[in-house]
Design a protein around this motif. Structure first.
Motif, PDB file in Angstrom:
ATOM      1  N   THR A  54     -55.829  19.063  -8.701  1.00  0.00           N
ATOM      2  CA  THR A  54     -56.240  17.678  -8.898  1.00  0.00           C
ATOM      3  C   THR A  54     -57.019  17.563 -10.202  1.00  0.00           C
ATOM      4  O   THR A  54     -57.482  18.557 -10.778  1.00  0.00           O
ATOM      5  CB  THR A  54     -57.143  17.191  -7.750  1.00  0.00           C
ATOM      6  N   PRO A  86     -49.701  11.048  -7.665  1.00  0.00           N
ATOM      7  CA  PRO A  86     -50.512  11.084  -6.442  1.00  0.00           C
ATOM      8  C   PRO A  86     -50.393  12.440  -5.740  1.00  0.00           C
ATOM      9  O   PRO A  86     -49.341  13.071  -5.765  1.00  0.00           O
ATOM     10  CB  PRO A  86     -49.918   9.986  -5.567  1.00  0.00           C
ATOM     11  N   SER A  87     -51.473  12.859  -5.128  1.00  0.00           N
ATOM     12  CA  SER A  87     -51.475  14.085  -4.337  1.00  0.00           C
ATOM     13  C   SER A  87     -50.723  13.836  -3.034  1.00  0.00           C
ATOM     14  O   SER A  87     -50.841  12.765  -2.440  1.00  0.00           O
ATOM     15  CB  SER A  87     -52.916  14.506  -4.038  1.00  0.00           C
ATOM     16  N   ALA A  88     -49.985  14.831  -2.582  1.00  0.00           N
ATOM     17  CA  ALA A  88     -49.260  14.713  -1.313  1.00  0.00           C
ATOM     18  C   ALA A  88     -50.215  14.789  -0.127  1.00  0.00           C
ATOM     19  O   ALA A  88     -49.889  14.327   0.960  1.00  0.00           O
ATOM     20  CB  ALA A  88     -48.209  15.814  -1.217  1.00  0.00           C
ATOM     21  N   THR A  89     -51.403  15.362  -0.331  1.00  0.00           N
ATOM     22  CA  THR A  89     -52.334  15.571   0.778  1.00  0.00           C
ATOM     23  C   THR A  89     -53.525  14.605   0.779  1.00  0.00           C
ATOM     24  O   THR A  89     -54.197  14.464   1.780  1.00  0.00           O
ATOM     25  CB  THR A  89     -52.866  17.014   0.767  1.00  0.00           C
ATOM     26  N   ASP A  90     -53.807  13.952  -0.371  1.00  0.00           N
ATOM     27  CA  ASP A  90     -54.955  13.049  -0.459  1.00  0.00           C
ATOM     28  C   ASP A  90     -54.576  11.869  -1.350  1.00  0.00           C
ATOM     29  O   ASP A  90     -54.461  12.024  -2.573  1.00  0.00           O
ATOM     30  CB  ASP A  90     -56.166  13.804  -1.028  1.00  0.00           C
ATOM     31  N   ARG A  91     -54.382  10.708  -0.761  1.00  0.00           N
ATOM     32  CA  ARG A  91     -53.930   9.540  -1.516  1.00  0.00           C
ATOM     33  C   ARG A  91     -54.890   9.145  -2.636  1.00  0.00           C
ATOM     34  O   ARG A  91     -54.495   8.521  -3.609  1.00  0.00           O
ATOM     35  CB  ARG A  91     -53.747   8.343  -0.584  1.00  0.00           C
ATOM     36  N   ARG A  92     -56.163   9.503  -2.504  1.00  0.00           N
ATOM     37  CA  ARG A  92     -57.148   9.138  -3.529  1.00  0.00           C
ATOM     38  C   ARG A  92     -57.097  10.060  -4.733  1.00  0.00           C
ATOM     39  O   ARG A  92     -57.536   9.700  -5.822  1.00  0.00           O
ATOM     40  CB  ARG A  92     -58.557   9.164  -2.944  1.00  0.00           C
ATOM     41  N   ARG A  94     -55.479  12.565  -7.719  1.00  0.00           N
ATOM     42  CA  ARG A  94     -54.371  12.608  -8.661  1.00  0.00           C
ATOM     43  C   ARG A  94     -54.140  14.052  -9.093  1.00  0.00           C
ATOM     44  O   ARG A  94     -55.071  14.756  -9.467  1.00  0.00           O
ATOM     45  CB  ARG A  94     -54.666  11.768  -9.905  1.00  0.00           C
TER      46      ARG A  94
END
Length: 162
Positions: A54, A86-92, A94
């Motif tokens: 991230t 976007p991260s696949a595990t955390d929408r917030r 990057r």
């Protein structure tokens, strides 16, 4: 009344390390102009290419504050070397993804960094090179691994933008 200044008993390694770090940083910055990126941008690309990370993780690895990291990634995106997704595990969060052009920049940047480091180390007699790197690594992995708590804030030297 004339006072006699104290005589240092041990060489000022703080001054030596600060000076060496500054001069090496200027050499590295000058060398990276041939690639058209900064050593900071190379560092972010290098670590982003190693494994999916991230923006926050990369900022920690590159020792960058949030604002500087955002500016750096903006520059990398504008140059077509990286992109945010976007991260696949955390929408917030990057993920910073290195583009094909960014991968080429990492390869070229690694050669540049290796060249600058080699040139500096070659100024030492050959038997001292490995000892120097080993001793410095032991210090950085040991007593100089982590900053200590202090009542006074110790700021890092400002580095020129570039």
């Amino acid at each position: 009344m004339t006072t006699i200044p104290p005589v240092r008993q041990i060489r000022d390694i703080s001054g030596l390390l600060d000076h060496a770090s500054h001069v090496l940083a200027t050499r590295m910055a000058a060398a990276f102009t041939e690639l058209g990126i900064t050593p900071r941008a190379y560092c972010v690309l290098f670590h982003a290419q190693e494994v999916e990370r991230t923006q926050i993780q990369l900022a920690e690895l590159a020792d960058l504050d949030k604002t500087t990291m955002v500016v750096t990634v903006d520059e990398l995106e504008k140059a077509g070397l990286a992109e945010r997704r976007p991260s696949a595990t955390d929408r917030r969060a990057r993920i910073i993804s290195v583009t094909e052009a960014g991968g080429h920049a990492v390869a070229q940047g690694t050669a540049i960094a290796d060249r600058v480091h080699r040139e500096v180390l070659e100024s030492l007699p050959e038997p001292e090179r490995e000892f120097f790197v080993s001793a410095l690594s032991r210090l950085v992995d040991g007593p100089l691994a982590e900053p200590v708590e202090s009542e006074r804030v110790v700021r890092r030297a400002r580095r020129p933008r570039g």
